[in-house]
Design an enzyme around this catalytic site. Structure first.
Site, PDB file in Angstrom:
ATOM      1  N   ASN A  93      -8.014   1.042   6.108  1.00 10.97           N
ATOM      2  CA  ASN A  93      -7.759   1.963   5.072  1.00 10.97           C
ATOM      3  C   ASN A  93      -6.341   1.577   4.626  1.00 10.97           C
ATOM      4  O   ASN A  93      -6.144   1.830   3.328  1.00 10.97           O
ATOM      5  CB  ASN A  93      -7.444   3.496   5.744  1.00 10.97           C
ATOM      6  CG  ASN A  93      -7.076   4.287   4.804  1.00 10.97           C
ATOM      7  OD1 ASN A  93      -7.765   4.911   3.694  1.00 10.97           O
ATOM      8  ND2 ASN A  93      -5.776   4.785   4.668  1.00 10.97           N
ATOM      9  N   TYR A 139      -4.765  -6.267  -7.163  1.00 11.35           N
ATOM     10  CA  TYR A 139      -5.450  -5.430  -6.361  1.00 11.35           C
ATOM     11  C   TYR A 139      -6.834  -5.579  -6.200  1.00 11.35           C
ATOM     12  O   TYR A 139      -7.450  -5.434  -5.410  1.00 11.35           O
ATOM     13  CB  TYR A 139      -4.919  -3.846  -6.888  1.00 11.35           C
ATOM     14  CG  TYR A 139      -5.681  -2.757  -6.392  1.00 11.35           C
ATOM     15  CD1 TYR A 139      -5.166  -2.411  -4.972  1.00 11.35           C
ATOM     16  CD2 TYR A 139      -6.831  -2.101  -6.716  1.00 11.35           C
ATOM     17  CE1 TYR A 139      -5.903  -1.432  -4.521  1.00 11.35           C
ATOM     18  CE2 TYR A 139      -7.363  -1.088  -6.200  1.00 11.35           C
ATOM     19  CZ  TYR A 139      -6.809  -0.568  -4.890  1.00 11.35           C
ATOM     20  OH  TYR A 139      -7.383   0.461  -4.319  1.00 11.35           O
ATOM     21  N   LYS A 150      -9.435  -6.126  -2.885  1.00  8.57           N
ATOM     22  CA  LYS A 150     -10.355  -5.097  -2.599  1.00  8.57           C
ATOM     23  C   LYS A 150     -11.702  -5.763  -2.471  1.00  8.57           C
ATOM     24  O   LYS A 150     -12.374  -5.435  -1.823  1.00  8.57           O
ATOM     25  CB  LYS A 150     -10.548  -3.958  -3.680  1.00  8.57           C
ATOM     26  CG  LYS A 150      -9.271  -2.969  -3.420  1.00  8.57           C
ATOM     27  CD  LYS A 150      -9.220  -2.211  -2.214  1.00  8.57           C
ATOM     28  CE  LYS A 150      -8.246  -2.679  -1.233  1.00  8.57           C
ATOM     29  NZ  LYS A 150      -8.165  -1.923  -0.078  1.00  8.57           N
ATOM     30  N   ARG A 155       7.444   8.069   9.738  1.00  9.79           N
ATOM     31  CA  ARG A 155       6.072   8.477   9.226  1.00  9.79           C
ATOM     32  C   ARG A 155       5.156   8.716  10.065  1.00  9.79           C
ATOM     33  O   ARG A 155       4.125   9.574  10.047  1.00  9.79           O
ATOM     34  CB  ARG A 155       5.511   7.321   8.159  1.00  9.79           C
ATOM     35  CG  ARG A 155       6.427   7.113   6.831  1.00  9.79           C
ATOM     36  CD  ARG A 155       5.917   5.760   6.179  1.00  9.79           C
ATOM     37  NE  ARG A 155       4.705   6.200   5.753  1.00  9.79           N
ATOM     38  CZ  ARG A 155       4.495   6.704   4.330  1.00  9.79           C
ATOM     39  NH1 ARG A 155       5.400   6.893   3.481  1.00  9.79           N
ATOM     40  NH2 ARG A 155       3.281   6.713   3.873  1.00  9.79           N
TER      41      ARG A 155
END
Length: 256
Positions: free
Chosen positions: A81, A152, A156, A37
């Site tokens: 990120n 999730y 956050k 990647r």
């Protein structure tokens, strides 16, 4: 010109932010979880200075990434990120941690603790954090039935808490959080309704340091405008508890 490291920047919003920053003349270092990647990312953005490889799912992997970043010298900004999304099944890492927590929350903490202090820190949150509870008594989902969407959203919220905790502790750093919007990335899904053209702008703006309006700390943004965060994100007691938990799990204290 700034020198900026972006986690999870081999594809998606991370790569989009890197491309924009490079177009503006900044030096950008990419990050990918595998060598393959990383190679793809370098081909996509050949003007990038380097691409760091390391899997943020494990504590050892996050520490390795931090070490590789430190070898490259000082950075003016770090954009946190890297993340996995809200549709994740329950899976434990080799450290015995839910992988959503390990990648979305703990790796951001570890990198912040270990990378030489930059002038700017940017933590990507999500609009889903507004309705989340920090659930610090069961962050690792040992006593609750798994819900990927809730896990999730909590992670956050934790990211915003980390951003504001650092803003309180490190007075010489601009540390902020933002939501990019629900956009049609691989994570967001093809039906996401928000504007993809704006999803990467705020993090690049906060990291670059080209605009005095971005010289703020402890703030939350959406499309380059201030927005109120979940009140729990600003609670010093909750912030302290979150940092203490991350320190205990990782073995890494957050410098004062």
């Amino acid at each position: 010109m700034s020198r900026i490291f972006i986690t999870g920047s081999s594809t998606g919003l991370g790569l989009m932010a890197a491309e924009l920053l490079a177009e503006q003349g900044h030096q950008v270092v990419l990050h990918a979880r595998s060598a393959a990647r990383a190679s793809d990312a370098r081909r996509a953005l050949p003007q990038a200075e380097a691409a760091v490889t390391g899997d943020l799912e494990t504590i050892a992997g996050a520490k390795l990434v931090a070490a590789e970043v430190k070898k490259l010298g000082h950075f003016d900004a770090v954009i946190h990120n890297a993340a996995v999304g809200y549709r994740e099944a329950h899976r434990l890492t080799s450290d015995g941690l839910p992988h959503v927590f390990a990648i979305n929350t703990l790796s951001a903490y570890i990198l912040t603790a270990l990378i030489d202090r930059p002038k700017r820190l940017v933590f990507l949150s999500s609009g889903m954090h507004h309705h989340a509870d920090a659930n610090l008594d069961d962050m690792l989902w040992k006593n609750r039935r798994w819900n990927g969407s809730e896990a999730y959203a909590e992670s956050k919220l934790h990211d915003a808490m980390l951003a504001f905790a650092v803003a309180r502790r490190w007075k010489d750093v601009f540390s902020n959080s933002l939501e990019p919007g629900w956009v049609p990335t691989k994570m967001g899904g093809p039906g996401a309704p928000d504007d993809m053209a704006q999803a990467h702008l705020t993090q690049a703006w906060l990291a670059a340091g080209d605009d005095p309006k971005a010289d703020v700390t402890g703030e939350y943004f959406y499309h380059m405008k201030r927005r109120s965060a979940n009140p729990q994100a600003h609670d010093p007691e909750l912030q302290g508890r979150l940092i203490a938990i991350c320190e205990e799990i990782s073995g890494m204290p957050l410098p004062g």
